[in-house]
Design a protein around this motif. Structure first.
Motif, PDB file in Angstrom:
ATOM      1  N   GLY A  74      -7.497   7.831  -4.252  1.00 33.77           N
ATOM      2  CA  GLY A  74      -8.398   6.935  -3.525  1.00 33.77           C
ATOM      3  C   GLY A  74      -7.546   5.884  -2.816  1.00 33.77           C
ATOM      4  N   CYS A  75      -8.218   4.829  -2.356  1.00 33.70           N
ATOM      5  CA  CYS A  75      -7.497   3.764  -1.634  1.00 33.70           C
ATOM      6  C   CYS A  75      -6.382   3.148  -2.456  1.00 33.70           C
ATOM      7  CB  CYS A  75      -8.474   2.645  -1.303  1.00 33.70           C
ATOM      8  SG  CYS A  75      -9.361   2.987   0.164  1.00 33.70           S
ATOM      9  N   ALA A  76      -6.628   2.951  -3.750  1.00 33.14           N
ATOM     10  CA  ALA A  76      -5.618   2.308  -4.604  1.00 33.14           C
ATOM     11  C   ALA A  76      -4.394   3.204  -4.754  1.00 33.14           C
ATOM     12  CB  ALA A  76      -6.224   1.998  -5.973  1.00 33.14           C
ATOM     13  N   GLY A  77      -4.615   4.459  -5.105  1.00 32.42           N
ATOM     14  CA  GLY A  77      -3.504   5.387  -5.324  1.00 32.42           C
ATOM     15  C   GLY A  77      -2.701   5.629  -4.059  1.00 32.42           C
ATOM     16  N   LEU A  78      -3.407   5.802  -2.938  1.00 35.14           N
ATOM     17  CA  LEU A  78      -2.691   6.098  -1.685  1.00 35.14           C
ATOM     18  C   LEU A  78      -1.908   4.880  -1.191  1.00 35.14           C
ATOM     19  CD1 LEU A  78      -5.286   8.356   0.156  1.00 35.14           C
ATOM     20  CD2 LEU A  78      -3.139   9.051  -0.921  1.00 35.14           C
ATOM     21  N   THR A  79      -2.463   3.690  -1.394  1.00 35.17           N
ATOM     22  CA  THR A  79      -1.713   2.493  -0.993  1.00 35.17           C
ATOM     23  C   THR A  79      -0.469   2.344  -1.870  1.00 35.17           C
ATOM     24  OG1 THR A  79      -3.776   1.449  -0.324  1.00 35.17           O
ATOM     25  CG2 THR A  79      -1.877   0.000  -0.584  1.00 35.17           C
ATOM     26  N   ALA A  80      -0.621   2.588  -3.161  1.00 36.66           N
ATOM     27  CA  ALA A  80       0.544   2.538  -4.063  1.00 36.66           C
ATOM     28  C   ALA A  80       1.582   3.560  -3.608  1.00 36.66           C
ATOM     29  CB  ALA A  80       0.102   2.807  -5.496  1.00 36.66           C
ATOM     30  N   ALA A  81       1.113   4.710  -3.143  1.00 34.38           N
ATOM     31  CA  ALA A  81       2.039   5.755  -2.676  1.00 34.38           C
ATOM     32  C   ALA A  81       2.788   5.299  -1.422  1.00 34.38           C
ATOM     33  CB  ALA A  81       1.261   7.045  -2.393  1.00 34.38           C
ATOM     34  N   ILE A  82       2.068   4.695  -0.487  1.00 36.38           N
ATOM     35  CA  ILE A  82       2.711   4.222   0.751  1.00 36.38           C
ATOM     36  C   ILE A  82       3.816   3.221   0.407  1.00 36.38           C
ATOM     37  CG2 ILE A  82       2.355   2.848   2.866  1.00 36.38           C
ATOM     38  CD1 ILE A  82      -0.563   4.094   2.893  1.00 36.38           C
ATOM     39  N   TYR A  83       3.498   2.280  -0.462  1.00 33.21           N
ATOM     40  CA  TYR A  83       4.470   1.227  -0.800  1.00 33.21           C
ATOM     41  C   TYR A  83       5.662   1.774  -1.572  1.00 33.21           C
ATOM     42  CZ  TYR A  83       2.156  -2.847   1.082  1.00 33.21           C
ATOM     43  OH  TYR A  83       1.642  -3.781   1.951  1.00 33.21           O
ATOM     44  N   THR A  84       5.407   2.607  -2.575  1.00 34.21           N
ATOM     45  CA  THR A  84       6.538   3.101  -3.378  1.00 34.21           C
ATOM     46  C   THR A  84       7.367   4.104  -2.569  1.00 34.21           C
ATOM     47  OG1 THR A  84       5.006   4.671  -4.409  1.00 34.21           O
ATOM     48  CG2 THR A  84       5.552   2.698  -5.663  1.00 34.21           C
ATOM     49  N   ALA A  85       6.714   4.849  -1.689  1.00 38.92           N
ATOM     50  CA  ALA A  85       7.475   5.802  -0.854  1.00 38.92           C
ATOM     51  C   ALA A  85       8.363   5.044   0.133  1.00 38.92           C
ATOM     52  CB  ALA A  85       6.515   6.729  -0.110  1.00 38.92           C
ATOM     53  N   ALA A 108      -9.285  -2.375  -3.672  1.00 37.09           N
ATOM     54  CA  ALA A 108      -8.558  -1.300  -4.358  1.00 37.09           C
ATOM     55  C   ALA A 108      -7.180  -1.115  -3.708  1.00 37.09           C
ATOM     56  CB  ALA A 108      -9.356  -0.002  -4.300  1.00 37.09           C
ATOM     57  N   ALA A 109      -7.164  -1.148  -2.380  1.00 34.54           N
ATOM     58  CA  ALA A 109      -5.884  -1.016  -1.669  1.00 34.54           C
ATOM     59  C   ALA A 109      -4.952  -2.166  -2.052  1.00 34.54           C
ATOM     60  CB  ALA A 109      -6.127  -0.996  -0.162  1.00 34.54           C
ATOM     61  N   GLY A 110      -5.506  -3.364  -2.145  1.00 35.39           N
ATOM     62  CA  GLY A 110      -4.706  -4.528  -2.534  1.00 35.39           C
ATOM     63  C   GLY A 110      -4.112  -4.362  -3.929  1.00 35.39           C
ATOM     64  N   MET A 111      -4.917  -3.845  -4.840  1.00 35.53           N
ATOM     65  CA  MET A 111      -4.410  -3.633  -6.203  1.00 35.53           C
ATOM     66  C   MET A 111      -3.352  -2.528  -6.231  1.00 35.53           C
ATOM     67  SD  MET A 111      -7.963  -3.960  -8.339  1.00 35.53           S
ATOM     68  CE  MET A 111      -7.311  -3.934  -9.999  1.00 35.53           C
ATOM     69  N   GLY A 112      -3.536  -1.521  -5.402  1.00 32.31           N
ATOM     70  CA  GLY A 112      -2.534  -0.446  -5.316  1.00 32.31           C
ATOM     71  C   GLY A 112      -1.206  -0.995  -4.835  1.00 32.31           C
ATOM     72  N   CYS A 113      -1.274  -1.888  -3.862  1.00 25.88           N
ATOM     73  CA  CYS A 113      -0.077  -2.532  -3.333  1.00 25.88           C
ATOM     74  C   CYS A 113       0.598  -3.364  -4.434  1.00 25.88           C
ATOM     75  CB  CYS A 113      -0.468  -3.408  -2.146  1.00 25.88           C
ATOM     76  SG  CYS A 113       0.753  -4.610  -1.697  1.00 25.88           S
ATOM     77  N   ALA A 114      -0.207  -4.137  -5.164  1.00 21.99           N
ATOM     78  CA  ALA A 114       0.339  -4.989  -6.231  1.00 21.99           C
ATOM     79  C   ALA A 114       1.003  -4.131  -7.312  1.00 21.99           C
ATOM     80  CB  ALA A 114      -0.778  -5.849  -6.831  1.00 21.99           C
ATOM     81  N   ALA A 115       0.348  -3.042  -7.690  1.00 20.89           N
ATOM     82  CA  ALA A 115       0.904  -2.164  -8.732  1.00 20.89           C
ATOM     83  C   ALA A 115       2.227  -1.562  -8.274  1.00 20.89           C
ATOM     84  CB  ALA A 115      -0.104  -1.065  -9.064  1.00 20.89           C
ATOM     85  N   ALA A 116       2.281  -1.181  -6.992  1.00 24.36           N
ATOM     86  CA  ALA A 116       3.519  -0.586  -6.450  1.00 24.36           C
ATOM     87  C   ALA A 116       4.660  -1.598  -6.505  1.00 24.36           C
ATOM     88  CB  ALA A 116       3.274  -0.133  -5.014  1.00 24.36           C
ATOM     89  N   ILE A 117       4.383  -2.820  -6.128  1.00 29.63           N
ATOM     90  CA  ILE A 117       5.434  -3.852  -6.127  1.00 29.63           C
ATOM     91  C   ILE A 117       5.898  -4.134  -7.563  1.00 29.63           C
ATOM     92  CG2 ILE A 117       5.893  -6.301  -5.624  1.00 29.63           C
ATOM     93  CD1 ILE A 117       4.127  -5.942  -3.104  1.00 29.63           C
ATOM     94  N   GLU A 118       4.947  -4.163  -8.486  1.00 30.00           N
ATOM     95  CA  GLU A 118       5.314  -4.384  -9.894  1.00 30.00           C
ATOM     96  C   GLU A 118       6.180  -3.227 -10.415  1.00 30.00           C
ATOM     97  OE1 GLU A 118       4.970  -7.031 -11.701  1.00 30.00           O
ATOM     98  OE2 GLU A 118       3.780  -8.098 -10.219  1.00 30.00           O
ATOM     99  N   ALA A 119       5.793  -2.006 -10.079  1.00 30.58           N
ATOM    100  CA  ALA A 119       6.557  -0.835 -10.538  1.00 30.58           C
ATOM    101  C   ALA A 119       7.979  -0.879  -9.972  1.00 30.58           C
ATOM    102  CB  ALA A 119       5.847   0.452 -10.108  1.00 30.58           C
TER     103      ALA A 119
END
Ligand code: NAP
Length: 314
Positions: A14-25, A294-305
């Motif tokens: 979803g928005c959260a997972g895909l945003t996390a993917a964009i940031y970590t990639a 959700a996208a915002g949280m995905g971004c935050a999770a990616a930065i934390e990871a």
């Protein structure tokens, strides 16, 4: 040869997972995304998204998630269709079991979303998504200008959806199975007092009408005390009877609250009770539940990871 260890495994597209993917990639972490049974998440069931910033004329929900996916792929995200059956977060690397296979990961971002609870009455499934039955007033309310609509439920969501819909609809029936709302007093008082909202107490939905025509033409309800049935002449039905967060194989060991949502650590939106394991989006958010949050949280999770990996693995 030992199994490779992934830097980041993201669960959910979803928005959260895909945003996390964009940031970590983009951070060259070479993320692996596992997608489940509803690729793209809840947004794909919405026809037009008018409130996602950057799209002044709206964007198709499916197209929006496709765009995010393309963006994640461009930076090297790998996607795999797989369901996690169980996890072992007791040691490093973390273990994700997929039936007879195991994926090893240094960090995991869980973005599995939540599924709206549905009533299961005839017609509901057939007319869901663009045909009159929906679960999101913020997303779809504007399509019901000057029309009569019904909201199902008696909690804060139902009261909030009903109040929001008064901006567009000519009349909002709030159909609840009891004679008082479960919603907080302030929300309940506001909904009951609103001139455009008509309370339909002690009533359960029985059938969504309009299946043959392919669009909602009414809602049959039954008064539970008298058993009398009647038809509400509505064009839109907003189901707001709660959500079921998809926390499946992760809780325990991850903490969940009484509603089943993941509980982030105090002071963090995304950090769980296990280091290096993050949550993002509707699986841990029962308050906002928007694509952009959700996208915002995905971004935050990616930065934390990313920070966690830098600290522990250089
Ligand atoms: P909820 O509080 O669990 O309410 C669900 C409602 O749906 C209840 O009134 C329930 O009836 C009814 N219901 C459940 N299953 C049904 C069925 N099969 N048929 C007909 N009715 C059914 O869910 P929610 O409103 O989504 O709220 C979830 C949480 O988020 C709550 O803690 C809420 O306070 C919070 N929330 C807060 C805000 C805010 O603060 N602005 C906004 C939205 C949500 P009964 O009452 O008879 O059980």
């Amino acid at each position: 040869m030992s199994d490779p260890v992934e830097n980041v495994v993201i669960i959910g597209t979803g928005c959260a997972g895909l945003t996390a993917a964009i940031y970590t990639a983009r951070s060259s972490l070479n993320p692996l995304v596992l997608e489940g049974s509803l690729p793209g998440g809840q947004l794909t069931t919405t026809s037009e998204v008018e409130n996602f910033p950057g799209f002044p004329h709206g964007v198709d929900g499916f197209q929006l998630t496709q765009n995010m996916r393309e963006q994640a792929t461009r930076f090297g995200t790998r996607f795999e269709q797989a369901l996690v059956s169980s996890v072992d977060f007791t040691s490093m690397p973390r273990k994700l079991h997929l039936g007879d296979r195991t994926i090893l990961a240094r960090t995991v971002i869980i973005a599995t979303g939540a599924s709206p609870r549905m009533t299961g009455i005839p017609g509901e499934k057939e007319l869901y998504g663009g045909k009159g039955v929906t679960t999101c007033a913020t997303c779809d309310g504007a399509f019901y200008r000057k029309m009569e609509v019904a909201v199902l439920g008696g909690g804060d969501s139902a009261a909030e959806e009903a109040l929001f819909l008064t901006r567009f609809a000519s009349k909002v029936y709030l159909v609840h199975r009891r004679d008082s709302l479960r919603a907080s007093k302030i929300m309940a008082d506001r909904a009951i007092a609103h001139e455009k909202i008509q309370m339909v107490w002690d009533s359960v939905p029985v059938e969504v009408l309009g299946v043959k025509e392919g669009a909602v033409s009414g809602l049959k309800v039954r008064q539970v005390k008298t058993n009398a049935e009647s038809i509400l002449p509505v064009k839109g039905i907003f189901v707001a009877i709660g959500h079921i967060p998809n926390t499946g194989p992760f809780a325990p060991p991850l903490e969940i609250d009484e509603g089943g949502y993941f509980v982030p650590q105090p002071g963090s939106q995304v950090q769980t009770n296990i280091p290096g394991i993050y949550v993002a989006g509707d699986c841990s958010d029962h308050v906002y539940r928007q694509a952009i949050t959700a996208a915002g949280m995905g971004c935050a999770a990616a930065i934390e990871a990313e920070r966690w990996l830098a600290e522990h693995h250089g």
